[in-house]
Design an enzyme around this catalytic site. Structure first.
Site, PDB file in Angstrom:
ATOM      1  N   ASP A  74      14.709  85.570 -21.527  1.00 54.41           N
ATOM      2  CA  ASP A  74      14.156  84.438 -20.791  1.00 54.41           C
ATOM      3  C   ASP A  74      15.019  84.224 -19.544  1.00 54.41           C
ATOM      4  O   ASP A  74      16.115  84.775 -19.436  1.00 54.41           O
ATOM      5  CB  ASP A  74      14.169  83.204 -21.692  1.00 54.41           C
ATOM      6  N   THR A 393       9.670  85.443 -17.774  1.00 52.68           N
ATOM      7  CA  THR A 393       9.814  84.052 -17.367  1.00 52.68           C
ATOM      8  C   THR A 393       8.457  83.430 -17.059  1.00 52.68           C
ATOM      9  O   THR A 393       7.489  84.135 -16.773  1.00 52.68           O
ATOM     10  CB  THR A 393      10.727  83.951 -16.125  1.00 52.68           C
ATOM     11  N   ARG A 488       5.154  84.308 -14.869  1.00 47.75           N
ATOM     12  CA  ARG A 488       3.998  83.507 -15.269  1.00 47.75           C
ATOM     13  C   ARG A 488       3.528  83.849 -16.686  1.00 47.75           C
ATOM     14  O   ARG A 488       2.344  84.038 -16.944  1.00 47.75           O
ATOM     15  CB  ARG A 488       2.843  83.693 -14.279  1.00 47.75           C
ATOM     16  N   ASN A 518       9.877  77.723 -26.422  1.00 46.86           N
ATOM     17  CA  ASN A 518       8.852  78.691 -26.013  1.00 46.86           C
ATOM     18  C   ASN A 518       9.343  80.133 -26.125  1.00 46.86           C
ATOM     19  O   ASN A 518       8.564  81.065 -25.930  1.00 46.86           O
ATOM     20  CB  ASN A 518       8.380  78.400 -24.584  1.00 46.86           C
ATOM     21  N   ASP A 519      10.626  80.318 -26.428  1.00 48.66           N
ATOM     22  CA  ASP A 519      11.170  81.672 -26.624  1.00 48.66           C
ATOM     23  C   ASP A 519      11.162  82.083 -28.092  1.00 48.66           C
ATOM     24  O   ASP A 519      11.466  83.242 -28.405  1.00 48.66           O
ATOM     25  CB  ASP A 519      12.612  81.749 -26.097  1.00 48.66           C
TER      26      ASP A 519
END
Length: 836
Positions: A74, A393, A488, A518-519
């Site tokens: 990330d 990312t 995106r 979100n990772d």
């Protein structure tokens, strides 16, 4: 006895005798070694960052840390500090942003305020024009009008720059999920929340002129007015909140202001919100304000800055009442009915999309998030070690590209950047022109003379992976790239990328690293998951196998701990099979001598103690403390430059492959033949006593077992590269010493079958001759093969130890020659690695 019964008895007799060939105790030893390695990692001071040591949640995959081929990282909070600083604002048609630090006039009071309340924020933003607009009465309507109408035609007009600025700041102060606390003896508030972006923007709004005070029963209390001047309280009713998620890439709130106007405030990625504007895409292209805003965002992203888009709409009371009634029906929860819950979730999403439409552009923000310390050197060293780093990312392409250059994933010399963006869709369609993409990839295929970096959006990756033919070509191309940046991307798309690489490269280890919720899908999907202690909660750390304080710790985790764990564990497994092979084969050979009677060749207590006592502790000590290159003993060498060229050891599985396993088994066969046949031949003709009796069964057995203990221990000693007092103590006392003690006791205790045989062996010259012959024969052959291998097929570790032994810091020419030899070994190893 019937022949069938005899067969069954003999079968199970030899099953029990030969079962030692399968080293069951290896499982216990492995668990002990991996458990202790856990503490080595957690206690390493080089992994101590941000007031935290490393954390190990599972130690069963320690060796995989030394075999990583792909890293998926990330960006925000992982490569960057997640310390946000507001750099600029664009409110409707005007840009604000005057960094006082750039002109040397740092706002020390603002900096001190941040430190005083414990924030990790920097606020140097100051724009005199914006301050003047907010402090003074409106100067009259501006030439650019920001007008919006409800569905029934009611007009809401932001006629002046002050109106638009206050509306923009109110959006920042209302559209968030942070909590505020009044700082003692100060007019400022301290804000805390899961998203550093939100905290930064809410904090910036209060410093500029609109402060979020509190949320009391869905009533947002705001304080209007620049600090140092009279404050006005405003109460805004919070009617609905739609939190941010990676799929929607936006957050919205519906509020009713003090004048009774119902508004929807929305902030998020420009790509998502631009598509929700009231104006069509064609109308947007002819609108000078929207065109200038896109140019502004592009320029910010090319500098590596983070951007957010702000939009709003005004809603009629009747329209809102109708929508709210339908939303209330959806929000009625019926437990236990999963089908109904799924249907209501779908209706909820539809209703949210229904209200988040026909938006009017209001402005955008630009925030800087600096790179962490030593990110560039860490990525550079990982690249030299043959590890390909992917940055995945959610930022826009320009930001991702700029960060790629900043952290040295992309370089401007001798590297072509292949950029796959929205130009590769069919015109007016959401379908990807795969032929155009594949043609672009084939025309830019990497080679030894040309490095290539790939920059692609998450949506395009997802669509390419869904196409079987395109997926194979994309993966093949991506594997050859120097670095890959995906921008995106959503949380699910991150996991999709990792899953695709795992499926395409089944023999290679993947590692995912991130710091936010979100990772988590990406971390769970990879073979090895690493969480970073950050400011976005503990979800990533709790889901990961390992947790570290900063990205730079990854170098030490992989290059040092990972490589050593792989080396120690693989050699432990190989040696375990070897020593059990040497131990069990004489039992098999003896079956021919005893006509398969089921007679054991070893005393039963010796069999029980072989793996448990006689050979376990020296091996355990070696597996815990072995170093092929030691950071203290060989510390005079530039190890930080050397370690990347040693990492191929695990990537190519050079210590644990078919050739190496076969070599160890041949060693075991050779040593087993020695310890069995030499005593048989010696005692076959030897006269032992004055009355003329010759060989004694237990005497031969004792001789074989003694030779066996000495040979396997000396073999362990010869393959060890690092010695400390504990290694020598384990060899002489915990193995040889314990064996001689048990052997002496077995001469007197009735528990043993060898009662009286041990002292007889001690008085027999043939006993010593046999043991010495076995040890010398095995040792000489082993040392000859080892010396030949050192000179003909020298490993990288051998070269480094030789270099360290003769190291002279003043002899630059010799050091350069050694370093080139090390690089050549690394290159040749990677050529021979079929999985590379």
């Amino acid at each position: 006895m019937a022949s069938g019964t005899a067969f069954i008895i003999n079968f199970f007799s030899y099953f029990l005798l030969l079962v030692a060939l399968i080293p069951i105790s290896l499982v216990v030893t492995l668990e002990i070694v991996k458990f202790v390695q856990l503490f080595f990692i957690q206690w390493d001071v080089f992994l101590y960052r941000n007031d935290r040591f490393a954390k190990v949640s599972t130690c069963t995959i320690n060796e995989e840390l030394g075999q990583v081929r792909y890293i998926f990282s990330d960006k925000t909070g992982t490569l960057t500090c997640n310390r946000m600083e507001l750099k600029g604002l664009r409110i409707f048609d005007k840009c604000y942003g005057e960094s006082m630090a750039a002109s040397g006039e740092v706002d020390e009071n603002a900096r001190k305020r941040s430190i005083a309340v414990g924030e990790e924020l920097e606020f140097n933003f100051c724009d005199q024009e914006l301050n003047s607009i907010l402090a003074n009465p409106p100067a009259g309507a501006s030439s650019s009008q920001c007008q919006m109408r409800t569905s029934k035609g009611k007009l809401y007009n932001l006629a002046t720059d002050k109106d638009r600025a206050l509306e923009f700041l109110k959006l920042l102060a209302c559209c968030h999920e942070v909590a505020g606390t009044k700082v003692k003896d100060s007019q400022y508030f301290f804000y805390a929340g899961q998203s550093p972006d939100e905290v930064c923007l809410v904090d910036a709004a209060q410093r500029i002129g609109v402060a979020f005070v509190d949320n009391r029963s869905n009533t947002l209390i705001l304080s209007l007015g620049a600090h140092g001047k009279k404050q006005e309280e405003a109460r805004v009713q919070l009617l609905a909140l739609f939190p941010f998620d990676s799929t929607r890439a936006r957050m919205s709130v519906i509020v009713k202001d003090e004048n009774g106007v119902i508004k929807l405030y929305s902030k998020g990625s420009d790509e998502r919100l631009i598509g929700l504007l009231k104006k069509t895409r064609e109308e947007q292209k002819t609108d000078p304000i929207l065109v200038e805003t896109e140019d502004y965002l592009l320029a910010a992203s090319l500098k590596g800055l983070r951007t957010l888009y702000m939009a709003m709409r005004v809603i009629d009371e009747g329209e809102f009442a109708s929508w709210k009634a339908r939303m209330d029906e959806v929000n009625i929860f019926v437990p236990g009915n999963e089908a109904e819950a799924a249907e209501k979730k779908m209706r909820y999403d539809v209703l949210v999309d229904e209200v988040e439409k026909d938006l009017e552009y209001l402005g955008c923000t630009v925030v800087e998030d600096k790179l962490q310390e030593n990110v560039e050197s860490t990525i550079h060293n990982l690249s030299k070690a043959g590890v390909q780093v992917w940055m995945i990312t959610g930022d826009k392409m320009g930001t991702a590209k700029s960060i790629g250059y900043s952290c040295k994933m992309f370089v401007k010399q001798n590297m072509e950047i292949v950029q796959i963006d929205d130009d590769y869709y069919y015109p007016g369609s959401k379908d990807v022109d795969t032929n155009k993409v594949l043609s672009r990839l084939q025309n830019s295929y990497p080679s030894r003379e040309k490095m290539v970096g790939l920059l692609i959006t998450g949506m395009l990756v997802e669509k390419l992976i869904a196409n079987r033919e395109a997926k194979d070509e994309f993966i093949k191309f991506a594997k050859k790239c120097k670095a890959v940046v995906c921008c995106r991307t959503t949380a699910n798309q991150k996991a999709t990328v990792v899953r695709a690489m795992k499926e395409a490269c089944p023999g290679e280890i993947t590692l995912s690293i991130g710091d936010g919720g979100n990772d988590v899908p990406m971390i769970n999907e990879a073979h090895v998951g690493v969480g970073v202690y950050g400011k976005e909660g503990m979800q990533a750390v709790q889901s990961a196998d390992y947790a570290i304080g900063e990205f730079q710790c990854l170098w030490n985790l992989l290059m040092v701990h990972g490589r050593l764990c792989y080396l120690r564990i693989t050699e432990l497994i190989l040696y375990f099979f070897y020593k059990n092979f040497v131990f069990t084969l004489p039992q098999m050979f003896f079956a021919f001598w005893c006509s398969y009677s089921g007679q054991t060749y070893y005393e039963s207590w010796y069999i029980s103690c072989y793996n448990l006592v006689f050979t376990s502790l020296p091996l355990l000590i070696k597996a815990l403390f072995e170093h092929d290159v030691h950071h203290i003993k060989d510390g005079k060498l530039p190890l930080n430059k050397i370690y990347p060229y040693l990492y191929h050891l695990g990537q190519g599985n050079e210590v644990f492959n078919f050739r190496v396993i076969l070599t160890w088994l041949l060693y075991g066969l050779f040593h087993a033949c020695i310890v069995f046949f030499v005593p048989i031949l010696v005692f076959d003709k030897a006269i032992l006593t004055s009355d003329g009796h010759n060989e004694h069964f237990w005497l031969v057995s004792l001789t074989t077992f003694t030779s066996l203990i000495f040979i396997v221990n000396i073999k362990l000693y010869t393959i060890s590269r690092f010695f400390a007092w504990i290694n020598i103590f384990a060899f002489l006392v915990l193995s040889i010493g314990l064996y001689l003690l048990v052997q002496w006791l077995s001469n007197y205790l009735e528990l043993f079958l060898t009662v009286g045989s041990v002292m007889e062996a001690y008085k027999t010259p043939a006993y010593y001759l046999s043991v010495l012959t076995c040890v010398l024969l095995a040792g000489v052959v082993d040392h000859f093969i080892g010396a030949w291998s050192f000179h003909v097929n020298r490993s990288a570790g051998d070269l480094v130890r030789l270099w360290a032994y003769y190291f002279d810091p003043a002899d630059n020419e010799l050091n350069a020659v050694r370093f080139r030899e090390l690089q050549d070994i690394d290159i040749n190893s990677r050529k021979n690695d079929k999985t590379a």
